[in-house]
Design a protein around this motif. Sequence first.
Motif, PDB file in Angstrom:
ATOM      1  N   ALA A  33       4.670 -16.987  -0.324  1.00  0.00           N
ATOM      2  CA  ALA A  33       5.406 -15.801   0.104  1.00  0.00           C
ATOM      3  C   ALA A  33       4.791 -15.271   1.395  1.00  0.00           C
ATOM      4  O   ALA A  33       3.643 -15.566   1.712  1.00  0.00           O
ATOM      5  CB  ALA A  33       5.344 -14.735  -0.984  1.00  0.00           C
ATOM      6  N   VAL A  34       5.578 -14.494   2.143  1.00  0.00           N
ATOM      7  CA  VAL A  34       5.073 -13.868   3.357  1.00  0.00           C
ATOM      8  C   VAL A  34       5.031 -12.356   3.171  1.00  0.00           C
ATOM      9  O   VAL A  34       5.931 -11.766   2.585  1.00  0.00           O
ATOM     10  CB  VAL A  34       5.894 -14.248   4.612  1.00  0.00           C
ATOM     11  CG1 VAL A  34       5.747 -15.728   4.926  1.00  0.00           C
ATOM     12  CG2 VAL A  34       7.349 -13.873   4.473  1.00  0.00           C
ATOM     13  N   MET A  35       3.972 -11.768   3.673  1.00  0.00           N
ATOM     14  CA  MET A  35       3.783 -10.326   3.632  1.00  0.00           C
ATOM     15  C   MET A  35       4.798  -9.658   4.566  1.00  0.00           C
ATOM     16  O   MET A  35       5.152 -10.220   5.611  1.00  0.00           O
ATOM     17  CB  MET A  35       2.354 -10.034   4.097  1.00  0.00           C
ATOM     18  CG  MET A  35       1.982  -8.591   4.202  1.00  0.00           C
ATOM     19  SD  MET A  35       0.256  -8.413   4.790  1.00  0.00           S
ATOM     20  CE  MET A  35       0.527  -8.447   6.556  1.00  0.00           C
ATOM     21  N   THR A  36       5.256  -8.469   4.189  1.00  0.00           N
ATOM     22  CA  THR A  36       6.138  -7.704   5.061  1.00  0.00           C
ATOM     23  C   THR A  36       5.352  -6.575   5.715  1.00  0.00           C
ATOM     24  O   THR A  36       4.353  -6.103   5.174  1.00  0.00           O
ATOM     25  CB  THR A  36       7.340  -7.117   4.289  1.00  0.00           C
ATOM     26  OG1 THR A  36       6.868  -6.217   3.292  1.00  0.00           O
ATOM     27  CG2 THR A  36       8.171  -8.213   3.659  1.00  0.00           C
ATOM     28  N   GLU A  37       5.848  -6.155   6.894  1.00  0.00           N
ATOM     29  CA  GLU A  37       5.174  -5.096   7.631  1.00  0.00           C
ATOM     30  C   GLU A  37       6.146  -4.560   8.671  1.00  0.00           C
ATOM     31  O   GLU A  37       6.702  -5.334   9.444  1.00  0.00           O
ATOM     32  CB  GLU A  37       3.927  -5.687   8.289  1.00  0.00           C
ATOM     33  CG  GLU A  37       3.108  -4.709   9.079  1.00  0.00           C
ATOM     34  CD  GLU A  37       1.886  -5.375   9.693  1.00  0.00           C
ATOM     35  OE1 GLU A  37       0.816  -5.286   9.096  1.00  0.00           O
ATOM     36  OE2 GLU A  37       2.041  -5.985  10.772  1.00  0.00           O
ATOM     37  N   PHE A  38       6.350  -3.274   8.703  1.00  0.00           N
ATOM     38  CA  PHE A  38       7.257  -2.629   9.643  1.00  0.00           C
ATOM     39  C   PHE A  38       8.651  -3.254   9.533  1.00  0.00           C
ATOM     40  O   PHE A  38       9.257  -3.224   8.487  1.00  0.00           O
ATOM     41  CB  PHE A  38       6.711  -2.656  11.074  1.00  0.00           C
ATOM     42  CG  PHE A  38       5.409  -1.945  11.220  1.00  0.00           C
ATOM     43  CD1 PHE A  38       5.351  -0.562  11.173  1.00  0.00           C
ATOM     44  CD2 PHE A  38       4.226  -2.651  11.386  1.00  0.00           C
ATOM     45  CE1 PHE A  38       4.137   0.107  11.276  1.00  0.00           C
ATOM     46  CE2 PHE A  38       3.015  -1.996  11.504  1.00  0.00           C
ATOM     47  CZ  PHE A  38       2.970  -0.615  11.443  1.00  0.00           C
ATOM     48  N   ILE A  39       9.138  -3.883  10.615  1.00  0.00           N
ATOM     49  CA  ILE A  39      10.455  -4.531  10.605  1.00  0.00           C
ATOM     50  C   ILE A  39      10.212  -6.029  10.760  1.00  0.00           C
ATOM     51  O   ILE A  39       9.602  -6.468  11.728  1.00  0.00           O
ATOM     52  CB  ILE A  39      11.353  -4.011  11.746  1.00  0.00           C
ATOM     53  CG1 ILE A  39      11.429  -2.484  11.726  1.00  0.00           C
ATOM     54  CG2 ILE A  39      12.753  -4.613  11.620  1.00  0.00           C
ATOM     55  CD1 ILE A  39      12.129  -1.885  12.935  1.00  0.00           C
ATOM     56  N   ASP A  40      10.694  -6.795   9.790  1.00  0.00           N
ATOM     57  CA  ASP A  40      10.405  -8.229   9.730  1.00  0.00           C
ATOM     58  C   ASP A  40      11.624  -9.066  10.096  1.00  0.00           C
ATOM     59  O   ASP A  40      12.711  -8.846   9.559  1.00  0.00           O
ATOM     60  CB  ASP A  40       9.979  -8.610   8.305  1.00  0.00           C
ATOM     61  CG  ASP A  40       8.834  -7.769   7.803  1.00  0.00           C
ATOM     62  OD1 ASP A  40       7.691  -8.064   8.180  1.00  0.00           O
ATOM     63  OD2 ASP A  40       9.081  -6.810   7.043  1.00  0.00           O
ATOM     64  N   LEU A  41      11.430 -10.030  10.970  1.00  0.00           N
ATOM     65  CA  LEU A  41      12.427 -11.059  11.265  1.00  0.00           C
ATOM     66  C   LEU A  41      11.996 -12.290  10.487  1.00  0.00           C
ATOM     67  O   LEU A  41      10.891 -12.791  10.682  1.00  0.00           O
ATOM     68  CB  LEU A  41      12.474 -11.372  12.757  1.00  0.00           C
ATOM     69  CG  LEU A  41      13.410 -12.517  13.144  1.00  0.00           C
ATOM     70  CD1 LEU A  41      14.859 -12.052  13.052  1.00  0.00           C
ATOM     71  CD2 LEU A  41      13.098 -13.020  14.529  1.00  0.00           C
ATOM     72  N   ILE A  42      12.842 -12.778   9.599  1.00  0.00           N
ATOM     73  CA  ILE A  42      12.515 -13.898   8.726  1.00  0.00           C
ATOM     74  C   ILE A  42      13.471 -15.057   9.008  1.00  0.00           C
ATOM     75  O   ILE A  42      14.689 -14.869   9.049  1.00  0.00           O
ATOM     76  CB  ILE A  42      12.627 -13.488   7.239  1.00  0.00           C
ATOM     77  CG1 ILE A  42      11.821 -12.218   6.938  1.00  0.00           C
ATOM     78  CG2 ILE A  42      12.235 -14.647   6.331  1.00  0.00           C
ATOM     79  CD1 ILE A  42      10.326 -12.361   7.097  1.00  0.00           C
ATOM     80  N   VAL A  43      12.899 -16.251   9.187  1.00  0.00           N
ATOM     81  CA  VAL A  43      13.699 -17.451   9.453  1.00  0.00           C
ATOM     82  C   VAL A  43      13.166 -18.583   8.574  1.00  0.00           C
ATOM     83  O   VAL A  43      11.958 -18.835   8.567  1.00  0.00           O
ATOM     84  CB  VAL A  43      13.601 -17.880  10.935  1.00  0.00           C
ATOM     85  CG1 VAL A  43      14.603 -18.994  11.228  1.00  0.00           C
ATOM     86  CG2 VAL A  43      13.801 -16.709  11.881  1.00  0.00           C
TER      87      VAL A  43
END
Length: 139
Positions: free
Chosen positions: A2-12
């Motif tokens: 999994a990837v951590m989220t922070e502020f505004i995330d762009l995920i691809v």
Amino acid sequence: MAVMTEFIDLIVPVAIIEEKYPGGWEQCLSDHKRAIGGRVWFDDHLFRDGAMNPGAMDALLKAWWKMGFECYTEKDGVRQWKDLCVYEGLHGGLQMPCEWLGEDPATRTLYLRGTPPGEIKGRDWDLCDEWEAPVFPGL
């Protein structure tokens, strides 16, 4: 993973990057090498870039769109994310549906739906040790 989220995330998804990014996954990593561990991180399935304000995120979306990524699609009359998505953890998460993204609000992480969340990848906090706080005279 999994990837951590922070502020505004762009995920691809990495698979979409391999297919559509000019030069594929290796070129994507090369193009972002200075930001990896800072504002960019990834796991085996997802690539994350981020911004701290909507204007900066809009610039990221436009850059990926210019490379050939389709940001949106419409399904059954509902607009949704397609090749990438934007996740805003502090503002309710996804503002549009994203079929391929799973989220775990308890850990504030995202993962590719259909894969186990597992180990969390995120900011390289060791990089923060190298940053120096500004010196303000008189304080």
